[in-house]
Motif scaffolding. Sequence first.
Motif, PDB file in Angstrom:
ATOM      1  N   GLU A 191       0.824  -1.200   0.000  1.00  0.00           N
ATOM      2  CA  GLU A 191       0.000   0.000   0.000  1.00  0.00           C
ATOM      3  C   GLU A 191       0.865   1.259   0.000  1.00  0.00           C
ATOM      4  O   GLU A 191       0.606   2.216  -0.737  1.00  0.00           O
ATOM      5  CB  GLU A 191      -0.936   0.010   1.206  1.00  0.00           C
ATOM      6  N   ARG A 192       1.917   1.258   0.818  1.00  0.00           N
ATOM      7  CA  ARG A 192       2.831   2.404   0.830  1.00  0.00           C
ATOM      8  C   ARG A 192       3.524   2.542  -0.526  1.00  0.00           C
ATOM      9  O   ARG A 192       3.765   3.654  -1.003  1.00  0.00           O
ATOM     10  CB  ARG A 192       3.875   2.234   1.935  1.00  0.00           C
ATOM     11  N   SER A 193       3.856   1.422  -1.154  1.00  0.00           N
ATOM     12  CA  SER A 193       4.492   1.450  -2.475  1.00  0.00           C
ATOM     13  C   SER A 193       3.562   2.072  -3.510  1.00  0.00           C
ATOM     14  O   SER A 193       4.004   2.812  -4.393  1.00  0.00           O
ATOM     15  CB  SER A 193       4.886   0.035  -2.913  1.00  0.00           C
ATOM     16  N   ARG A 194       2.259   1.776  -3.406  1.00  0.00           N
ATOM     17  CA  ARG A 194       1.306   2.363  -4.351  1.00  0.00           C
ATOM     18  C   ARG A 194       1.259   3.875  -4.210  1.00  0.00           C
ATOM     19  O   ARG A 194       1.141   4.605  -5.199  1.00  0.00           O
ATOM     20  CB  ARG A 194      -0.084   1.756  -4.142  1.00  0.00           C
ATOM     21  N   ARG A 195       1.333   4.370  -2.974  1.00  0.00           N
ATOM     22  CA  ARG A 195       1.342   5.818  -2.763  1.00  0.00           C
ATOM     23  C   ARG A 195       2.585   6.443  -3.386  1.00  0.00           C
ATOM     24  O   ARG A 195       2.514   7.519  -3.987  1.00  0.00           O
ATOM     25  CB  ARG A 195       1.295   6.127  -1.265  1.00  0.00           C
ATOM     26  N   ILE A 196       3.713   5.778  -3.224  1.00  0.00           N
ATOM     27  CA  ILE A 196       4.958   6.281  -3.822  1.00  0.00           C
ATOM     28  C   ILE A 196       4.846   6.300  -5.336  1.00  0.00           C
ATOM     29  O   ILE A 196       5.242   7.277  -5.999  1.00  0.00           O
ATOM     30  CB  ILE A 196       6.152   5.429  -3.366  1.00  0.00           C
ATOM     31  N   GLN A 197       4.282   5.245  -5.905  1.00  0.00           N
ATOM     32  CA  GLN A 197       4.145   5.185  -7.359  1.00  0.00           C
ATOM     33  C   GLN A 197       3.215   6.275  -7.875  1.00  0.00           C
ATOM     34  O   GLN A 197       3.468   6.860  -8.932  1.00  0.00           O
ATOM     35  CB  GLN A 197       3.639   3.795  -7.777  1.00  0.00           C
ATOM     36  N   ARG A 198       2.140   6.560  -7.145  1.00  0.00           N
ATOM     37  CA  ARG A 198       1.233   7.637  -7.564  1.00  0.00           C
ATOM     38  C   ARG A 198       1.955   8.989  -7.550  1.00  0.00           C
ATOM     39  O   ARG A 198       1.778   9.810  -8.462  1.00  0.00           O
ATOM     40  CB  ARG A 198      -0.008   7.670  -6.662  1.00  0.00           C
ATOM     41  N   ALA A 199       2.774   9.198  -6.512  1.00  0.00           N
ATOM     42  CA  ALA A 199       3.531  10.451  -6.435  1.00  0.00           C
ATOM     43  C   ALA A 199       4.564  10.540  -7.551  1.00  0.00           C
ATOM     44  O   ALA A 199       4.746  11.603  -8.165  1.00  0.00           O
ATOM     45  CB  ALA A 199       4.204  10.564  -5.072  1.00  0.00           C
ATOM     46  N   LEU A 200       5.231   9.439  -7.827  1.00  0.00           N
ATOM     47  CA  LEU A 200       6.213   9.421  -8.910  1.00  0.00           C
ATOM     48  C   LEU A 200       5.545   9.708 -10.254  1.00  0.00           C
ATOM     49  O   LEU A 200       6.088  10.442 -11.081  1.00  0.00           O
ATOM     50  CB  LEU A 200       6.917   8.061  -8.973  1.00  0.00           C
TER      51      LEU A 200
END
Length: 201
Positions: free
Chosen positions: A35-44
């Motif tokens: 879930e944290r990785s998905r947030r990072i990917q959205r920001a990227l």
Amino acid sequence: MDPDAEAALRYRAKAELRKRARAVRSSIPLDAILERSRRIQRALAELPALVAARRVALFYPIEGRNEVDLRELDPLLRARGARVAYPSIDPESRAMTFRFVEDPEAMEERGLGFREPDATDEEAAALDVIVVPALQIDARGHRIGYGAGYYDSTLPRFCPPAHAVGVVFDFQLVAEVPATPGDVPLGTIVTDARVLAAEPA
């Protein structure tokens, strides 16, 4: 303090911080990591440098180490027309480069814990953005990796003009990482909670 003694102290401090950071990250449940990785990917995906990029280097997560997982970002970049490269380590020289791949799932683990491109895949001569993993990063863009120095030795070949973006979970953002000779600071830091432009030292 003698410069050599100070450098040795900083290396020892980084080794201890590396050990602790790995322990903390390994304690996080996998569903929370994803879930944290998905947030990072959205920001990227919304980062201006990445929006404009046509040649991007990502990394494949090391299985069992709870690294930031960028696998869902890869097809999004390709849909925008970008080419995507991944780290490749020469088995003899141990030098790292990046190679463009058509299908990241076709890459294979070659003894270092993460999937790598085939040696016949096209080597990247230039990149626009390099997304860099870390165990810890500070606001100056200094990072702690696994200690092999692959990124520190490789980034100067591409940056500038390539833009280096470090990704960590927000709990891995720390007040200060001990700087040691050969460290290459990152330009931007992206976590699951914020995006920071690295502050000059």
